[in-house]
Motif scaffolding. Sequence first.
Motif, short mmCIF file in Angstrom:
data_model
loop_
_atom_site.label_atom_id
_atom_site.label_comp_id
_atom_site.label_asym_id
_atom_site.label_seq_id
_atom_site.Cartn_x
_atom_site.Cartn_y
_atom_site.Cartn_z
N SER A 108 0.83 -1.21 0.00
CA SER A 108 0.00 0.00 0.00
C SER A 108 0.87 1.26 0.00
O SER A 108 0.54 2.24 -0.66
CB SER A 108 -0.98 0.00 1.17
N TYR A 162 2.22 1.64 -3.52
CA TYR A 162 1.15 2.11 -4.40
C TYR A 162 0.95 3.62 -4.25
O TYR A 162 0.85 4.35 -5.22
CB TYR A 162 -0.14 1.36 -4.09
N ARG A 201 1.94 6.40 -7.26
CA ARG A 201 0.83 7.20 -7.78
C ARG A 201 1.13 8.69 -7.61
O ARG A 201 0.75 9.49 -8.45
CB ARG A 201 -0.46 6.84 -7.07
N TYR A 208 -7.23 -5.52 -1.50
CA TYR A 208 -7.79 -4.56 -2.46
C TYR A 208 -6.68 -3.66 -3.01
O TYR A 208 -6.56 -3.45 -4.21
CB TYR A 208 -8.88 -3.73 -1.78
N ILE A 209 -5.82 -3.17 -2.13
CA ILE A 209 -4.68 -2.34 -2.55
C ILE A 209 -3.72 -3.16 -3.41
O ILE A 209 -3.21 -2.66 -4.42
CB ILE A 209 -3.95 -1.73 -1.33
N ARG A 241 -5.21 -3.36 -6.83
CA ARG A 241 -5.10 -2.06 -7.51
C ARG A 241 -3.68 -1.79 -7.97
O ARG A 241 -3.45 -1.28 -9.06
CB ARG A 241 -5.58 -0.94 -6.59
N LYS A 282 -2.92 -3.85 -11.05
CA LYS A 282 -3.55 -3.25 -12.24
C LYS A 282 -2.78 -2.00 -12.69
O LYS A 282 -2.57 -1.78 -13.88
CB LYS A 282 -5.01 -2.90 -11.96
N TYR A 283 -2.39 -1.18 -11.72
CA TYR A 283 -1.64 0.03 -12.04
C TYR A 283 -0.31 -0.32 -12.73
O TYR A 283 0.07 0.31 -13.71
CB TYR A 283 -1.38 0.84 -10.76
#
Length: 130
Positions: free
Chosen positions: A32, A35, A39, A112-113, A116, A119-120
């Motif tokens: 997390s 991520y 971002r 969930y993170i 994500r 996918k990122y």
Amino acid sequence: MSDSTIAILVMLNNLFHDFAVALLFASLLMLSLFYRKIRQHGDPAGTALVRAVAGTFDKVIYACWAALILGGIVRTLAYESFEWNEAAGRGQVAALVVKHIVLVSVVVWGTYIQIRLRKYLKRSKAQATN
């Protein structure tokens, strides 16, 4: 097998089960943080590093899940014989329910993170090759 041998094996199982929970939590927390950082900055070199490290964390997370499931089965089957505390009575069941609600919530959030982030990283890899 004697009762003392089984008790020792159950204690070792519980130790590894708890360790897997801690390692899963720490791994999901690190993913997390990765991520959030990629971002914010979007640095291609940083993204490549995160991609490499995230792959390793994914393997650790899968191993933790396997240890949790297998160790959880053993722990559940052995609970009444080896962990039940008469003095705590039924109150320990409520405490276990609350503990599992908190832990499951944290793990669901972390997973969930993780999804994500995956996918990122796939999107950024596809954009880099175009």
